[in-house]
Design an enzyme around this catalytic site. Structure first.
Site, PDB file in Angstrom:
ATOM      1  N   ARG A  91       0.762  -1.109  -0.032  1.00  0.00           N
ATOM      2  CA  ARG A  91      -0.008  -0.221   0.045  1.00  0.00           C
ATOM      3  C   ARG A  91       0.864   1.164  -0.038  1.00  0.00           C
ATOM      4  NH1 ARG A  91      -3.214  -1.534   3.740  1.00  0.00           N
ATOM      5  NH2 ARG A  91      -5.103  -1.911   2.939  1.00  0.00           N
ATOM      6  N   TYR A  92       2.052   1.291   0.786  1.00  0.00           N
ATOM      7  CA  TYR A  92       3.108   2.309   0.821  1.00  0.00           C
ATOM      8  C   TYR A  92       4.324   2.027   0.237  1.00  0.00           C
ATOM      9  CZ  TYR A  92      -0.173   3.248   4.504  1.00  0.00           C
ATOM     10  OH  TYR A  92      -1.353   3.301   5.325  1.00  0.00           O
ATOM     11  N   ARG A  95       7.182  -0.062   2.288  1.00  0.00           N
ATOM     12  CA  ARG A  95       6.823  -1.277   3.029  1.00  0.00           C
ATOM     13  C   ARG A  95       5.868  -2.136   2.452  1.00  0.00           C
ATOM     14  NH1 ARG A  95       5.640   3.587   4.616  1.00  0.00           N
ATOM     15  NH2 ARG A  95       3.478   4.139   5.922  1.00  0.00           N
ATOM     16  N   CYS A 104      -4.643 -18.046  13.680  1.00  0.00           N
ATOM     17  CA  CYS A 104      -4.248 -17.182  15.110  1.00  0.00           C
ATOM     18  C   CYS A 104      -4.130 -18.315  16.216  1.00  0.00           C
ATOM     19  CB  CYS A 104      -5.242 -16.207  15.082  1.00  0.00           C
ATOM     20  SG  CYS A 104      -5.322 -15.015  13.741  1.00  0.00           S
ATOM     21  N   CYS A 108     -10.251 -13.256  17.940  1.00  0.00           N
ATOM     22  CA  CYS A 108     -10.681 -11.778  18.662  1.00  0.00           C
ATOM     23  C   CYS A 108     -11.885 -11.827  17.935  1.00  0.00           C
ATOM     24  CB  CYS A 108      -9.846 -10.658  18.652  1.00  0.00           C
ATOM     25  SG  CYS A 108      -7.976 -11.237  19.044  1.00  0.00           S
ATOM     26  N   CYS A 111     -12.092  -8.817  15.215  1.00  0.00           N
ATOM     27  CA  CYS A 111     -11.175  -8.947  14.381  1.00  0.00           C
ATOM     28  C   CYS A 111     -11.281  -8.382  12.868  1.00  0.00           C
ATOM     29  CB  CYS A 111     -10.703 -10.438  13.985  1.00  0.00           C
ATOM     30  SG  CYS A 111      -9.625 -10.514  12.865  1.00  0.00           S
ATOM     31  N   ARG A 113      -9.987  -8.727  10.159  1.00  0.00           N
ATOM     32  CA  ARG A 113      -9.818  -9.820   8.968  1.00  0.00           C
ATOM     33  C   ARG A 113     -10.555 -11.153   9.550  1.00  0.00           C
ATOM     34  NH1 ARG A 113      -3.657  -8.588   8.565  1.00  0.00           N
ATOM     35  NH2 ARG A 113      -3.646  -6.933   7.094  1.00  0.00           N
ATOM     36  N   ASP A 272     -12.355  -1.107  13.143  1.00  0.00           N
ATOM     37  CA  ASP A 272     -12.607  -1.166  11.690  1.00  0.00           C
ATOM     38  C   ASP A 272     -14.071  -1.549  11.582  1.00  0.00           C
ATOM     39  OD1 ASP A 272     -10.058  -0.482  10.702  1.00  0.00           O
ATOM     40  OD2 ASP A 272      -9.181  -2.356  11.219  1.00  0.00           O
ATOM     41  N   ASP A 309      -7.863   3.302   9.884  1.00  0.00           N
ATOM     42  CA  ASP A 309      -7.706   2.696   8.434  1.00  0.00           C
ATOM     43  C   ASP A 309      -8.939   3.148   7.662  1.00  0.00           C
ATOM     44  OD1 ASP A 309      -5.956   1.252   6.932  1.00  0.00           O
ATOM     45  OD2 ASP A 309      -5.540   0.080   8.677  1.00  0.00           O
ATOM     46  N   LYS A 316      -3.693   4.226   6.536  1.00  0.00           N
ATOM     47  CA  LYS A 316      -4.039   4.876   7.785  1.00  0.00           C
ATOM     48  C   LYS A 316      -3.806   6.072   8.110  1.00  0.00           C
ATOM     49  CE  LYS A 316      -2.565   0.864  10.431  1.00  0.00           C
ATOM     50  NZ  LYS A 316      -1.947  -0.019   9.326  1.00  0.00           N
TER      51      LYS A 316
HETATM   52  S1  SF4 Z   1      -7.146  -9.576  15.573  1.00  0.00           S
HETATM   53 FE1  SF4 Z   1      -7.628 -11.179  14.121  1.00  0.00          FE
HETATM   54  S2  SF4 Z   1      -5.789 -11.501  13.247  1.00  0.00           S
HETATM   55 FE2  SF4 Z   1      -5.050 -10.853  15.000  1.00  0.00          FE
HETATM   56  S3  SF4 Z   1      -4.768 -12.500  16.334  1.00  0.00           S
HETATM   57 FE3  SF4 Z   1      -7.118 -11.665  16.652  1.00  0.00          FE
HETATM   58  S4  SF4 Z   1      -8.114 -12.924  15.207  1.00  0.00           S
HETATM   59 FE4  SF4 Z   1      -6.102 -13.066  14.875  1.00  0.00          FE
END
Ligand code: SF4
Length: 350
Positions: A91-92, A95, A104, A108, A111, A113, A272, A309, A316
């Site tokens: 994106r940049y 990097r 994972c 979470c 999350c 993603r 997000d 973001d 961001k």
């Molecule tokens: S935020 Fe999403 S990608 Fe990051 S550890 Fe938690 S579940 Fe996994």
């Protein structure tokens, strides 16, 4: 012997302290759509229900996750639009993200993603990883690699070490940054072997995902020490989450504790627009007011940048409160942390 199993299915959560029948019903519904995973270490830090415990709320599914708002998106920060080859997000100019694992140690509930990670999602195959590495080798503007996922630290130390060998061998790559939840969610994975894999001549930064002081257990503190010994520079990244850390005291406690443990608070992300996460979001102006309340109350060392973001892949940007305003005659008005306004002279144009 301590339990080692990660809790994934509704049945795994039965008869657990603080998990009540209404949670079990929610877990059963949510687990059909999103990955669920709570490590024994995380379970041991939970002291209440998702309604009143800041750790439980991050991991135990709630029925609100089934509500998807029109503005929410499966790719809320627009990674796909910037992915020239599988596993790379560019994106940049200087990097890239290298997404080496789509799984994972924990999942979470907020999350960003969440539609892309989970036990069924594949890690990069060897040929895909080689193509991603070739992409990096062929662009000498790339100074920094951000290893992310999923969570890069779910890979075995041997696999991670090989990837770091390959990255460190690229002359223009000077910095490797690893984004991980593992140090706080599954500290037992940070073994001597893993620390040896991380110990490099080139700069290795680790941005640790952590949202509340209750996550900082003695085991987590020991892991921070081990990572420091391995030469990693430790940063934190947190998400501002309703019912978890959306008050001045919780943020102050978190950032001060991190700094005292030699972890620099780096980013506080505005949540997000991921599907089924509206119960975690608060208005941006409330986030700005919280950041303003921390200004002067904690040192600049303790203050992270409050970041948004921009949906659609536009990157961001810091969205913290503004302290300076330019007036029509060129004079500035600067606000102090008590809300009092002061004039600041315009630039001398001669
Ligand atoms: S935020 Fe999403 S990608 Fe990051 S550890 Fe938690 S579940 Fe996994």
């Amino acid at each position: 012997m301590a339990e080692k199993t990660v809790l994934k299915s509704p049945a795994d959560f039965e008869n657990r302290p603080h998990v009540v029948p209404s949670d079990l019903a929610a877990i059963a519904l949510v687990a059909k759509r999103y990955a669920v995973g709570v490590t024994p270490h995380v379970m041991s830090t939970i002291q209440g229900s998702p309604q009143d415990d800041p750790v439980a709320r991050q991991y135990i599914p709630q029925k609100e996750e089934l509500l998807v708002l029109p503005e929410e998106s499966p790719d809320p920060i627009g990674d796909d639009a910037h992915s020239p080859v599988k596993g790379i997000v560019h994106r940049y100019p200087d990097r890239v993200l290298l997404k080496i694992a789509n799984v994972c140690a924990v999942y979470c509930r907020y999350c960003f993603r969440r539609e892309m990670v989970g036990p069924g999602s594949a890690t990069l195959k060897p040929a895909e990883l080689e193509a991603a590495l070739n992409y990096i080798r062929n662009d000498s503007n790339i100074f920094e690699i951000i290893l992310t996922g999923g969570d890069p630290l779910v890979l075995s130390p041997k696999k991670l070490s090989k990837i770091l060998d390959d990255l460190c061998a690229i002359p223009h790559v000077q910095v490797i940054r690893i984004h991980s939840r593992v140090p706080v969610a599954d500290p037992a994975r940070i073994t001597t072997e893993l620390c040896a894999a991380l110990d490099r001549e080139k700069a290795v930064y680790m941005a640790i995902h952590i949202n509340h002081t209750n996550e900082i257990t003695p085991d987590v503190k020991a892991v921070f020490k081990a990572l420091h010994k391995a030469g990693c520079v430790l940063l934190s990244q947190s998400v501002l989450l309703k019912g978890i850390n959306d008050n001045t005291q919780a943020l102050e406690n978190l950032f001060r504790t991190l700094v005292s443990l030699r972890v620099k608070p780096y980013y506080l992300h505005h949540p997000d627009l991921a599907p089924g996460t509206s119960h975690f979001r608060l208005p941006v102006h409330e986030g700005q007011a919280l950041m303003a309340s921390l200004q002067g109350r904690i040192s600049g060392l303790c203050l992270p940048h409050y970041m948004l973001d921009i949906p659609g892949g536009h990157g961001k940007v810091p969205i913290g409160p503004s302290w300076l305003e330019e007036t029509q005659n060129g004079t500035y008005l600067v606000k102090d942390r008590h809300g009092h306004t002061h004039a600041y002279p315009p630039e001398n144009k001669e």
